[in-house]
Write an enzyme that holds these catalytic residues in place. Structure first.
Site, mmCIF file in Angstrom:
data_model
loop_
_atom_site.group_PDB
_atom_site.id
_atom_site.type_symbol
_atom_site.label_atom_id
_atom_site.label_comp_id
_atom_site.label_asym_id
_atom_site.label_seq_id
_atom_site.Cartn_x
_atom_site.Cartn_y
_atom_site.Cartn_z
ATOM 1 N N CYS A 188 -3.526 7.589 5.330
ATOM 2 C CA CYS A 188 -3.395 7.274 3.902
ATOM 3 C C CYS A 188 -4.701 7.485 3.155
ATOM 4 O O CYS A 188 -4.707 7.535 1.920
ATOM 5 C CB CYS A 188 -2.910 5.847 3.715
ATOM 6 S SG CYS A 188 -3.899 4.615 4.586
ATOM 7 N N GLU A 205 0.885 -1.169 0.000
ATOM 8 C CA GLU A 205 0.000 0.000 0.000
ATOM 9 C C GLU A 205 0.917 1.211 0.000
ATOM 10 O O GLU A 205 1.664 1.435 0.952
ATOM 11 C CB GLU A 205 -0.910 0.004 1.225
ATOM 12 C CG GLU A 205 -1.884 1.163 1.244
ATOM 13 C CD GLU A 205 -2.322 1.528 2.646
ATOM 14 O OE1 GLU A 205 -2.252 2.734 2.978
ATOM 15 O OE2 GLU A 205 -2.705 0.634 3.404
#
Length: 510
Positions: free
Chosen positions: A289, A253
């Site tokens: 994020c 990620e």
């Protein structure tokens, strides 16, 4: 106290920048080899461990974390500057995540058991008996994240899902919070002891050198990698994983700007929309994020009012202490660079070093098209509003966007015809679509997708959060014509595990 020698390193007090008084070993390729070799030796027995025993391990880890929550929170607060209330919530999230995977394991659904019954009289050829299930890949390397010292680190989602799958785990702790990782590792080690399982099922490696992570990804006994971090670091490790003699899956990620599209009807209907936006973009000092990093809105009086309110709220923001000096320096450099570009307006809050100011950029769609670098994520309390001329302009900009973790839409029913034109594009670039909300929070459940096309993640067909994350660490194996006594329990005719299965393409519980 020397904050760094050849053999040890120290954590940094996030508030003062001073070294904290506890040394951590700088592990090397030697320790990587020891950990990976030991993990490989226990991997076969661990993947064949019965579901109830593996689920019990996950629940025991959760209980151990809760039992030491005071120690964990105190240390994490010093190392990351994250508030204690946030860390308290993160411990609960981490424990609940472990228990969710315990439920997944007990259900047996992760086996994905499929049985095709034989038909020896089928013409022109007999149909064989074929049965299929998922098995664990083997030892997994997990890289801890800077911004979630618990939920995405030593006992976080990657570790929990890998253990649930039956994979031993070697964690490369993040240098932003080595003390926190050490306490969490002690909790896992204690849980393994209580469950009378080998300690080699979990290992924490620490160090402040890139060579440690490179050695871990390169080791032949490592069969998959989970990573949460920067695009640059993640891409380098991704390349390394795929250049090995035996390439392995790398679930990274990396970076996302998480676009938000606000339609005129929402601007008119929601008086507090700007408040919601600023709260989301500054949550956790903008170090989520899933932060909304860019907002697209139409050139209307309501949008201008939205911008002015958001700018006013930005000016009122308190100074932010970021996770590490490196993150702080990167944020300040990127914000200054973007603010010096042509065609962009910026509003700052007040802040003095070592804290940073929140920032809100505003530009036009025309200027956005001229600056592709503006699509790069800036990690910290900032966002960018792009003013579009009309809906067609907004839709056109959506076609330029790269992959993100999320895409958000704010609208009411009067704009649904235009929204319906946007959704197909957002499905192509995001792992999660959010409607009339904000993407910052990530629910840990069965339907969650936390991933997306590159650069949001390196494997858009997976998720790093939620029950489905377990499937990253599994692979299918088919068993053709094996005697009943030699089949795994998940595939035996009498279904001793009492799990849901598919028989000849139809759901069955027997």
């Amino acid at each position: 106290m020397n904050p760094q020698t050849d053999n040890v390193f120290y954590a940094t007090n996030a508030f003062t920048g001073e070294a904290l008084p506890l040394a951590f070993p700088v592990h090397t390729e030697v320790e990587v080899n020891q950990a990976a070799t030991a993990a490989a030796k226990v991997a076969r027995d661990f993947r064949r461990l019965n579901n109830s025993k593996r689920a019990s391990l996950l629940r025991t880890i959760a209980s151990e974390l809760e039992a030491r929550s005071d120690d964990i929170i105190a240390r994490a607060h010093l190392e990351t500057a994250l508030p204690e209330v946030r860390l308290t919530g993160e411990i609960a999230r981490t424990a609940n995540q472990l228990r969710l995977f315990a439920d997944v394991v007990n259900s047996g659904s992760y086996h994905q058991a499929i049985l095709d019954t034989p038909n020896p009289t089928r013409a022109p050829l007999p149909k064989p008996d074929i049965r299929r299930q998922q098995i664990a890949l083997g030892p997994v390397a997990v890289f801890g994240a800077s911004n979630f010292p618990l939920a995405f680190s030593a006992a976080g989602g990657d570790t929990a899902s890998a253990l649930a799958a039956g994979c031993p785990v070697i964690v490369k702790g993040h240098t932003a919070h080595p003390g926190t990782s050490q306490i969490v590792a002690e909790c896992i080690e204690q849980a393994l002891k209580q469950e009378q399982l080998p300690q080699a099922i979990f290992t924490l490696l620490q160090g402040n050198q890139r060579a440690l992570g490179q050695a871990l990804v390169s080791h032949p006994e490592i069969k998959a990698v989970g990573f949460t971090g920067s695009v640059g670091g993640g891409r380098a490790l991704f390349n390394l994983a795929h250049e090995r003699p035996e390439p392995i899956p790398f679930y990274g990620e990396l970076g996302a700007i998480n676009p938000t599209f606000i339609f005129p009807s929402a601007m008119r209907a929601k008086a507090d929309l700007a408040d919601q936006f600023v709260a989301s973009m500054t949550m956790g000092c903008g170090q989520f994020c899933t932060k909304p990093g860019v907002v697209f809105a139409l050139n209307t009086p309501e949008t201008q009012a939205f911008i002015e309110t958001a700018q006013s709220l930005i000016r009122q923001q308190s100074p932010s202490t970021l996770l590490t000096p490196g993150i702080r320096d990167s944020y300040q450099s990127q914000v200054v660079s973007r603010g010096s570009d042509d065609g962009i307006d910026v509003t700052f809050s007040q802040a003095e070093s070592p804290c940073v100011a929140s920032a809100l950029f505003v530009t036009s769609s025309e200027n956005w098209r001229k600056h592709p670098a503006w699509e790069e994520e800036i990690f910290g309390p900032q966002s960018l509003i792009v003013v579009c001329e009309n809906v067609a302009d907004m839709l056109s900009l959506s076609e330029m966007l790269a992959g993100s973790l999320t895409a958000t839409i704010h609208a009411t029913e009067e704009d649904y015809p235009q929204v319906s034109q946007l959704i197909p594009r957002l499905e192509e670039i995001a792992g999660r679509l959010v409607f009339n909300g904000w993407p910052t929070g990530v629910e840990v459940g069965y339907a969650m997708v936390h991933g997306g096309p590159y650069p949001a993640s390196t494997h858009s067909a997976s998720t790093s959060v939620g029950a489905e994350a377990i499937h990253r660490w599994l692979r299918p194996v088919a068993y053709q014509a094996l005697p009943e006594s030699l089949l795994p329990d998940s595939l035996k005719a009498e279904n001793p595990l009492e799990i849901a299965r598919a028989v000849d393409g139809k759901a069955a519980h027997s």
